[in-house]
Design an enzyme around this catalytic site. Structure first.
Site, PDB file in Angstrom:
ATOM      1  N   ASP A 264      14.045  15.520  64.777  1.00  0.00           N
ATOM      2  CA  ASP A 264      14.481  16.388  65.881  1.00  0.00           C
ATOM      3  C   ASP A 264      15.231  15.607  66.955  1.00  0.00           C
ATOM      4  OD1 ASP A 264      13.227  18.302  64.506  1.00  0.00           O
ATOM      5  OD2 ASP A 264      11.565  18.600  65.911  1.00  0.00           O
TER       6      ASP A 264
ATOM      7  N   TYR B 134      18.794  15.152  66.085  1.00  0.00           N
ATOM      8  CA  TYR B 134      19.503  16.439  66.239  1.00  0.00           C
ATOM      9  C   TYR B 134      19.826  16.651  67.726  1.00  0.00           C
ATOM     10  CZ  TYR B 134      20.317  21.488  66.162  1.00  0.00           C
ATOM     11  OH  TYR B 134      20.868  22.736  66.311  1.00  0.00           O
TER      12      TYR B 134
ATOM     13  N   LEU C 186      11.773  51.950  54.286  1.00  0.00           N
ATOM     14  CA  LEU C 186      11.177  51.851  52.945  1.00  0.00           C
ATOM     15  C   LEU C 186      10.008  52.811  52.798  1.00  0.00           C
ATOM     16  CD1 LEU C 186      11.015  47.970  52.550  1.00  0.00           C
ATOM     17  CD2 LEU C 186      12.527  49.529  51.331  1.00  0.00           C
TER      18      LEU C 186
ATOM     19  N   GLU D 174       9.683  40.096  47.327  1.00  0.00           N
ATOM     20  CA  GLU D 174       9.504  39.145  48.434  1.00  0.00           C
ATOM     21  C   GLU D 174       8.509  39.718  49.432  1.00  0.00           C
ATOM     22  OE1 GLU D 174      12.842  39.030  51.463  1.00  0.00           O
ATOM     23  OE2 GLU D 174      13.835  40.089  49.831  1.00  0.00           O
TER      24      GLU D 174
ATOM     25  N   LYS E 292       6.938  41.237  52.830  1.00  0.00           N
ATOM     26  CA  LYS E 292       7.517  42.103  53.863  1.00  0.00           C
ATOM     27  C   LYS E 292       7.125  41.537  55.223  1.00  0.00           C
ATOM     28  CE  LYS E 292       8.080  46.897  55.181  1.00  0.00           C
ATOM     29  NZ  LYS E 292       7.970  46.638  56.601  1.00  0.00           N
TER      30      LYS E 292
ATOM     31  N   ASP F  12       6.601  41.128  59.152  1.00  0.00           N
ATOM     32  CA  ASP F  12       6.215  42.059  60.210  1.00  0.00           C
ATOM     33  C   ASP F  12       7.083  41.755  61.437  1.00  0.00           C
ATOM     34  OD1 ASP F  12       4.866  44.085  61.318  1.00  0.00           O
ATOM     35  OD2 ASP F  12       2.949  43.044  61.524  1.00  0.00           O
TER      36      ASP F  12
ATOM     37  N   ARG G 295      17.858  48.579  64.166  1.00  0.00           N
ATOM     38  CA  ARG G 295      17.941  49.722  63.266  1.00  0.00           C
ATOM     39  C   ARG G 295      18.066  51.033  64.043  1.00  0.00           C
ATOM     40  NH1 ARG G 295      14.842  50.081  58.060  1.00  0.00           N
ATOM     41  NH2 ARG G 295      13.121  49.137  59.188  1.00  0.00           N
TER      42      ARG G 295
ATOM     43  N   GLU H  26      15.377  40.678  58.901  1.00  0.00           N
ATOM     44  CA  GLU H  26      14.261  40.902  59.812  1.00  0.00           C
ATOM     45  C   GLU H  26      14.215  39.736  60.802  1.00  0.00           C
ATOM     46  OE1 GLU H  26      12.579  43.668  58.710  1.00  0.00           O
ATOM     47  OE2 GLU H  26      10.608  43.599  59.660  1.00  0.00           O
TER      48      GLU H  26
ATOM     49  N   TYR I 275      17.520  40.120  54.078  1.00  0.00           N
ATOM     50  CA  TYR I 275      16.996  40.713  52.841  1.00  0.00           C
ATOM     51  C   TYR I 275      17.946  41.703  52.186  1.00  0.00           C
ATOM     52  CZ  TYR I 275      15.521  44.522  56.008  1.00  0.00           C
ATOM     53  OH  TYR I 275      15.485  45.512  56.931  1.00  0.00           O
TER      54      TYR I 275
ATOM     55  N   LYS J 236      12.162  45.461  44.808  1.00  0.00           N
ATOM     56  CA  LYS J 236      13.462  46.139  44.712  1.00  0.00           C
ATOM     57  C   LYS J 236      13.981  46.025  43.294  1.00  0.00           C
ATOM     58  CE  LYS J 236      14.786  45.134  49.390  1.00  0.00           C
ATOM     59  NZ  LYS J 236      15.510  44.270  50.288  1.00  0.00           N
TER      60      LYS J 236
ATOM     61  N   LYS K 100       1.801  47.861  50.843  1.00  0.00           N
ATOM     62  CA  LYS K 100       1.230  47.333  52.085  1.00  0.00           C
ATOM     63  C   LYS K 100      -0.145  46.731  51.847  1.00  0.00           C
ATOM     64  CE  LYS K 100       4.088  48.550  55.428  1.00  0.00           C
ATOM     65  NZ  LYS K 100       3.600  49.342  56.471  1.00  0.00           N
TER      66      LYS K 100
ATOM     67  N   CYS L 113     -31.321  29.757  76.659  1.00  0.00           N
ATOM     68  CA  CYS L 113     -30.956  29.947  75.249  1.00  0.00           C
ATOM     69  C   CYS L 113     -31.726  31.150  74.672  1.00  0.00           C
ATOM     70  CB  CYS L 113     -31.289  28.670  74.475  1.00  0.00           C
ATOM     71  SG  CYS L 113     -31.120  28.870  72.694  1.00  0.00           S
TER      72      CYS L 113
ATOM     73  N   CYS M 160     -34.324  29.493  71.914  1.00  0.00           N
ATOM     74  CA  CYS M 160     -35.452  28.611  72.246  1.00  0.00           C
ATOM     75  C   CYS M 160     -35.834  28.644  73.724  1.00  0.00           C
ATOM     76  CB  CYS M 160     -35.136  27.176  71.826  1.00  0.00           C
ATOM     77  SG  CYS M 160     -33.919  26.386  72.882  1.00  0.00           S
TER      78      CYS M 160
ATOM     79  N   CYS N 267     -26.746  25.171  74.783  1.00  0.00           N
ATOM     80  CA  CYS N 267     -28.201  25.159  74.918  1.00  0.00           C
ATOM     81  C   CYS N 267     -28.609  23.696  75.014  1.00  0.00           C
ATOM     82  CB  CYS N 267     -28.817  25.809  73.691  1.00  0.00           C
ATOM     83  SG  CYS N 267     -30.508  25.288  73.374  1.00  0.00           S
TER      84      CYS N 267
ATOM     85  N   CYS O 261     -34.416  23.284  69.299  1.00  0.00           N
ATOM     86  CA  CYS O 261     -33.959  24.673  69.212  1.00  0.00           C
ATOM     87  C   CYS O 261     -33.764  25.028  67.729  1.00  0.00           C
ATOM     88  CB  CYS O 261     -32.653  24.826  69.980  1.00  0.00           C
ATOM     89  SG  CYS O 261     -31.879  26.436  69.731  1.00  0.00           S
TER      90      CYS O 261
HETATM   91  O1  I6G Z   1      12.410  47.104  56.366  1.00  0.00           O
HETATM   92  C1  I6G Z   1      12.637  46.341  55.322  1.00  0.00           C
HETATM   93  C2  I6G Z   1      11.955  45.166  55.181  1.00  0.00           C
HETATM   94  C3  I6G Z   1      12.203  44.340  54.096  1.00  0.00           C
HETATM   95  C4  I6G Z   1      13.585  46.736  54.363  1.00  0.00           C
HETATM   96  C5  I6G Z   1      13.826  45.905  53.253  1.00  0.00           C
HETATM   97  C6  I6G Z   1      13.110  44.692  53.139  1.00  0.00           C
HETATM   98  O2  I6G Z   1      13.384  43.951  52.080  1.00  0.00           O
HETATM   99  C7  I6G Z   1      12.676  42.739  51.927  1.00  0.00           C
HETATM  100  N1  I6G Z   1      14.724  46.265  52.325  1.00  0.00           N
HETATM  101  C8  I6G Z   1      15.362  47.418  52.461  1.00  0.00           C
HETATM  102  C9  I6G Z   1      16.320  47.809  51.421  1.00  0.00           C
HETATM  103  C10 I6G Z   1      15.137  48.241  53.540  1.00  0.00           C
HETATM  104  N2  I6G Z   1      14.252  47.897  54.494  1.00  0.00           N
HETATM  105  C11 I6G Z   1      15.825  49.506  53.678  1.00  0.00           C
END
Ligand code: I6G
Length: 735
Positions: free
Chosen positions: A33, A36, A83, A113, A115, A117, A136, A173, A225, A290, A314, A408, A411, A426, A432
């Site tokens: 680092d 860099y 999805l 792959e 998903k 969050d 989106r 994402e 993705y 997919k 999920k 405690c 004891c 304690c 104890c």
């Molecule tokens: O919301 C999403 C998360 C991950 C996605 C997605 C995805 O692919 C790994 N892929 C598609 C085609 C869509 N939403 C519509």
């Protein structure tokens, strides 16, 4: 501008872009680092001297714009779909069957792959240059968050190479890695600002800042993705092929992406990712499957804003609401009292949860948790369930605050919370029962004495029935007593006695760890064993062997103590002066070994007060030194140790120093899947004087590569580090 300068600027920009690519896309950084940062500073300096050279794509120009007053709306050229979800294997199998029917039985391959969050994002490049990012929104229209997204270091401002589409819209994402989230929340707490409930909220809050300078300080990351609009370039005929193109153009994609065919393989992947979930650097909430062939995707089309050719499976919800029925305090091995919430049972993260840790009183106060509150419970994988936050809206006005008990609950001994520490303990020690149980569980555990068959429930019975007071009692339990215990019998009793017998042959490091000295983990125990060679040497350690006071420090200490009331006060009762940060109780304890009163210390010369320790053991500072020495000074600890030795616990006598430390000075890294537990090898290596680290560098001497060794193997090859397999390691350990 002089052509040399121009060339240097271009070269620096290219180098920085390349290093970003290696770091964020290939997950294979080449330079530290600090190097860099030096490249970046060099570019910044040149651009400051030659402002006419600055372009929007320069890596220095991530924070380009002034704060906005509002985000503008962006129309998506192709709608951003969402999805459909399934929640179990049967539902996934139904999805797979429907797909195959619609495709008239054609063969199908899935690109799969995790998903993430996070938040869906559309990234638009024109002529290879990043020009717009949009959320989106409702799928048709999103918000223009270009200025914020360009601050994300993982995003290339220019696509790599020169063979890219005139227009490319990549989709992906944006997320906040877990460690960045923890750091951000700590920073927020330090500043007295609001913390974020989870990494997703933190990412959303960071992306919706009107001032990109704030977003730039937030640790956001990105995986792509999919693709939206593409003009002027032939794309691949598979989704995975398109992902490979994005990767080549410098866009980060998931390193977990795989191609699979059968429902069984897809479900096995789902299980594997589920098991890895906690170890991943980012939060995920499922797996996306997919159809890989684009022609088949087109054939399937989409319905109601979701493609038919993709599905998200999920994980069971990790957060749920429930109510706190009571708050109790659990006493741990070291006497630490942990508040625990007893809950109305709730199904969360795939299991029914009725208890959750509240960690410590600072957490209880910070989250303002009270009995009767409705709370959010989180259970992630094997992690202990925790109370994330309370929803106090419906709380009774008179619901009392939770207070730490003064005694405690097990004891009755006084509970002590040293100033400035989060943990209250304690003071009963091994008198104890709760501490005794935990101390014995620790003693018997795998990394300590490894007593097979002596489980937690059995230990609890043994302590509750007053059959075991100290670890030494374990070795004197009569077989018939053991056989008469709940869920035991003659056979189990015999097995346990055999396991106890086997455990007597151990190593000094394991024994030291098993004693459960505060702050001495397995690695430090093994290290002390190698450094000092014998239990006698460790038991006879004095603070003066380990703690340093330089003559100049000694002088300052005398001066600082002068202002304290001069008296014949014993030194170990004298509090360390607040003005000297380095001076802690351990230093005064040590001086008390040599000077009996404060007066005596003040009358000595600084040279007499100074201390040159006999030993310098890496990792042993004054805190650990004090804990170690105090432990062995306690007569009851000595007594237990003497009994254990008399009962036959033994370890190999230290051989001559040359053999003992035959791997001294060598650094090892272990990677991949090994036949024997990694911990076992680690202990053996440390016992032979080697160092075991987690990452490869030029300092590494050997990489032990097991099955499926990942990026470390590549790095070791690149750096010319010697690579051995498990068999090679076994040879090194045994010659
Ligand atoms: O919301 C999403 C998360 C991950 C996605 C997605 C995805 O692919 C790994 N892929 C598609 C085609 C869509 N939403 C519509």
């Amino acid at each position: 501008m002089n052509p040399d300068v121009k060339q240097r600027i271009n070269q620096l920009r290219q180098q920085i872009d390349q290093h970003n690519h290696r770091y964020y896309v290939l997950d294979d950084p080449e330079i530290p680092d600090a190097e860099y940062d030096r490249l970046m500073r060099a570019l910044q300096d040149l651009e400051a001297q030659y402002p006419e050279s600055i372009t929007p794509e320069s890596p220095t120009q991530r924070v380009g714009a002034e704060p906005l007053s509002a985000f503008t709306q962006v129309e998506h050229r192709a709608p951003m779909l969402s999805l459909n979800n399934v929640f179990n294997e049967n539902e996934f199998a139904d999805f797979d069957r429907r797909i195959r029917e619609r495709l008239s039985g054609e063969s199908v391959r899935y690109s799969v792959e995790p998903k993430l969050d996070g938040l869906a994002i559309s990234l638009r490049y024109e002529q290879g240059r990043f020009i717009q990012a949009a959320t989106r929104g409702d799928g048709q229209q999103g918000e223009d968050v270009t200025q914020n997204v360009r601050t994300i270091a993982a995003l290339p401002l220019r696509l790599l190479g020169d063979d890219w589409p005139e227009i490319l819209e990549a989709r992906g994402e944006i997320f906040m890695p877990k460690n960045g989230f923890e750091r951000l929340n700590q920073k927020q707490r330090d500043l007295g600002e609001k913390t974020f409930a989870n990494p997703r909220n933190a990412a959303a809050g960071s992306l919706r800042q009107l001032d990109p300078r704030i977003t730039a300080t937030r640790p956001l990351a990105l995986f792509c993705y999919g693709v939206g609009e593409v003009i002027g370039h032939e794309m691949a005929d598979t989704h995975s092929g398109n992902m490979a193109l994005l990767k080549n153009w410098g866009l980060p994609i998931s390193p977990e992406l795989k191609i699979l065919s059968s429902v069984a393989d897809c479900q096995a992947y789902f299980e594997v990712i589920g098991a890895k979930r906690d170890a991943l650097a980012y939060d995920i909430d499922g797996v996306v499957f997919k159809i890989d062939r684009i022609a088949q995707q087109h054939q399937l089309g989409s319905v109601a804003r979701a493609p038919r050719w993709a599905i998200a499976q999920k994980f069971p919800a990790q957060e749920e609401l429930t109510q706190i029925e009571a708050i109790e305090f659990q006493v741990g091995r070291t006497g630490a009292l942990t508040p625990v919430a007893r809950l109305q049972p709730v199904f969360v993260g795939g299991a029914t949860v009725s208890n959750a840790t509240l960690h410590n009183m600072d957490e209880v106060e910070r989250k303002d948790i009270r009995v009767g509150d409705v709370v959010v419970i989180r259970r992630a994988g094997d992690v202990i369930p925790e109370v994330v936050r309370s929803l106090p809206q419906n709380r009774a006005a008179n619901a009392p605050k939770i207070l730490m008990p003064s005694h405690c609950p097990v004891c009755g001994s006084a509970v002590i919370r040293p100033a400035g520490e989060a943990v209250a303990r304690c003071s009963g020690g091994l008198s104890c029962a709760a501490q005794r149980k935990e101390a014995i569980k620790h003693f018997a555990s795998r990394k300590a004495m490894d007593i097979e068959g002596l489980g937690d429930k059995l230990i609890e019975q043994l302590v509750d029935l007053d059959l075991v007071h100290s670890p030494a009692d374990l070795y004197q339990l009569p077989a018939d007593t053991l056989a008469s215990l709940e869920r035991m019998g003659a056979k189990s009793a015999d097995n346990l006695i055999a396991a106890l017998g086997k455990s007597k042959q151990t190593t000094l490091g394991r024994f030291l760890y098993a004693l459960g000295i505060l702050g001495i983990g397995e690695t430090m125990a093994a290290h002390l064993a190698t450094e000092l060679g014998s239990l006698e040497a460790i038991q006879n350690l004095r603070l003066r062997d380990l703690i340093e006071i330089k003559p100049s420090q000694a002088k300052n200490l005398q001066k600082a103590l002068q202002t304290a009331v001069t008296s014949d006060q014993p030194l170990n009762k004298t509090p360390p002066p607040d003005t000297l940060k380095w001076c802690q109780t351990a230093h005064l304890q040590m001086l008390a070994e040599r000077f009996s009163t404060l007066d005596e210390l003040l009358n000595a010369s600084p040279e007499q007060v100074a201390n040159q320790p006999r030993l310098k053991i890496e990792g042993v500072g004054h805190v650990l030194a004090e804990k170690l020495v105090t432990f062995f000074q306690q007569p009851h600890n000595r007594e237990v140790i003497d009994r254990l030795l008399a009962l036959g616990i033994q370890w190999p006598a230290p051989t001559n120093a040359a053999t003992e430390a035959k791997l001294a000075g060598l650094t090892f890294v272990l990677t991949g899947k090994l036949q024997q537990p990694r911990d076992q090898y680690k202990q053996q290596l440390i016992a032979l004087g080697a160092k075991v680290t987690g990452s490869i560098s030029k300092q590494t001497d050997y990489l032990v590569a097991g099955e499926a060794a990942g990026s470390k193997l590549g790095k070791a090859q690149e750096l010319g580090v010697k690579i051995i397999d498990e068999a090679g390691l076994t040879v090194m350990l045994n010659v």
